[in-house]
Design an enzyme around this catalytic site. Sequence first.
Site, PDB file in Angstrom:
ATOM      1  N   HIS A 102      43.865   3.859   0.615  1.00  0.00           N
ATOM      2  CA  HIS A 102      45.568   4.062   1.516  1.00  0.00           C
ATOM      3  C   HIS A 102      45.074   3.395   3.400  1.00  0.00           C
ATOM      4  O   HIS A 102      43.871   2.774   3.478  1.00  0.00           O
ATOM      5  CB  HIS A 102      45.322   5.846   2.096  1.00  0.00           C
ATOM      6  CG  HIS A 102      44.655   6.451   3.097  1.00  0.00           C
ATOM      7  ND1 HIS A 102      43.711   7.086   2.216  1.00  0.00           N
ATOM      8  CD2 HIS A 102      44.492   6.535   4.295  1.00  0.00           C
ATOM      9  CE1 HIS A 102      42.420   7.283   2.960  1.00  0.00           C
ATOM     10  NE2 HIS A 102      42.999   7.213   4.721  1.00  0.00           N
ATOM     11  N   HIS A 104      46.598   3.322   7.037  1.00  0.00           N
ATOM     12  CA  HIS A 104      47.292   3.852   8.145  1.00  0.00           C
ATOM     13  C   HIS A 104      48.472   2.739   8.719  1.00  0.00           C
ATOM     14  O   HIS A 104      48.108   1.368   9.343  1.00  0.00           O
ATOM     15  CB  HIS A 104      46.436   4.150   9.010  1.00  0.00           C
ATOM     16  CG  HIS A 104      45.420   5.176   8.277  1.00  0.00           C
ATOM     17  ND1 HIS A 104      45.993   6.515   8.595  1.00  0.00           N
ATOM     18  CD2 HIS A 104      44.339   5.483   7.759  1.00  0.00           C
ATOM     19  CE1 HIS A 104      44.509   7.545   8.321  1.00  0.00           C
ATOM     20  NE2 HIS A 104      44.088   6.351   7.293  1.00  0.00           N
TER      21      HIS A 104
HETATM   22  P1  AMP Z   1      41.297   8.716   6.537  1.00  0.00           P
HETATM   23  O1  AMP Z   1      41.000   9.442   7.194  1.00  0.00           O
HETATM   24  O2  AMP Z   1      41.227   6.995   6.483  1.00  0.00           O
HETATM   25  O3  AMP Z   1      40.567   8.812   4.982  1.00  0.00           O
HETATM   26  O4  AMP Z   1      42.399   9.126   6.587  1.00  0.00           O
HETATM   27  C1  AMP Z   1      43.304  10.485   5.869  1.00  0.00           C
HETATM   28  C2  AMP Z   1      44.238  10.762   6.554  1.00  0.00           C
HETATM   29  O5  AMP Z   1      45.269  11.954   5.547  1.00  0.00           O
HETATM   30  C3  AMP Z   1      44.443  11.512   7.962  1.00  0.00           C
HETATM   31  O6  AMP Z   1      45.273  11.112   8.703  1.00  0.00           O
HETATM   32  C4  AMP Z   1      44.830  13.003   7.470  1.00  0.00           C
HETATM   33  O7  AMP Z   1      45.425  13.113   8.982  1.00  0.00           O
HETATM   34  C5  AMP Z   1      45.760  12.005   6.458  1.00  0.00           C
HETATM   35  N1  AMP Z   1      45.881  13.467   6.047  1.00  0.00           N
HETATM   36  C6  AMP Z   1      45.081  14.802   4.986  1.00  0.00           C
HETATM   37  N2  AMP Z   1      45.677  15.320   4.189  1.00  0.00           N
HETATM   38  C7  AMP Z   1      47.461  15.446   4.691  1.00  0.00           C
HETATM   39  C8  AMP Z   1      47.970  15.644   4.163  1.00  0.00           C
HETATM   40  N3  AMP Z   1      47.951  16.605   2.761  1.00  0.00           N
HETATM   41  N4  AMP Z   1      49.064  14.766   3.502  1.00  0.00           N
HETATM   42  C9  AMP Z   1      49.300  14.239   4.476  1.00  0.00           C
HETATM   43  N5  AMP Z   1      48.672  13.220   4.906  1.00  0.00           N
HETATM   44  C10 AMP Z   1      47.053  13.901   4.788  1.00  0.00           C
END
Ligand code: AMP
Length: 139
Positions: A102, A104
């Site tokens: 993903h 951001h």
């Molecule tokens: P990363 O740490 O780069 O893997 O980013 C994962 C992101 O997903 C973090 O910024 C979390 O806040 C976000 N996240 C976790 N669970 C969910 C969810 N159910 N819906 C949307 N975002 C989420």
Amino acid sequence: MSYDPDNIFAKILRGEIPSHKIYEDEHSLAFMDVMPQVDGHCLVIPKERFRGLLDADATVFVHMMPVVQKVAKAAVKAMAADGFQLRQYNEHAAGQTVFHLHFHILPMKEGVPLQPHTGKMVDHAGLAVMAQRIRSELT
Ligand code: AMP
């Protein structure tokens, strides 16, 4: 490291848990981050299963990057931001917490600092409003 089909984003893609969607097409999905580091923090993911940037088939970026650009443009406009950051983490050591590729998108305003990564969860009503504001700026 292999792909875990039970990661949270895989569940979102299967419709098993809710998300605040901004944009979706055949290859990609964009939705609000539930622990936003800044207003308008959103994520773009491919529908194909990849753990991170390194195991991804390079063709996925051909589909994803126009979506990243489209959603970033809308998020910047909707948040009246002065710029944005594009962040992407790979593996635990680098801060990755959800192991489905993903990007951001973080709309930034002059002088407004980012909240911590995976900090506080915000309420769904607020995320719904943000998602609607960003969707309304999609072109
Ligand atoms: P990363 O740490 O780069 O893997 O980013 C994962 C992101 O997903 C973090 O910024 C979390 O806040 C976000 N996240 C976790 N669970 C969910 C969810 N159910 N819906 C949307 N975002 C989420």
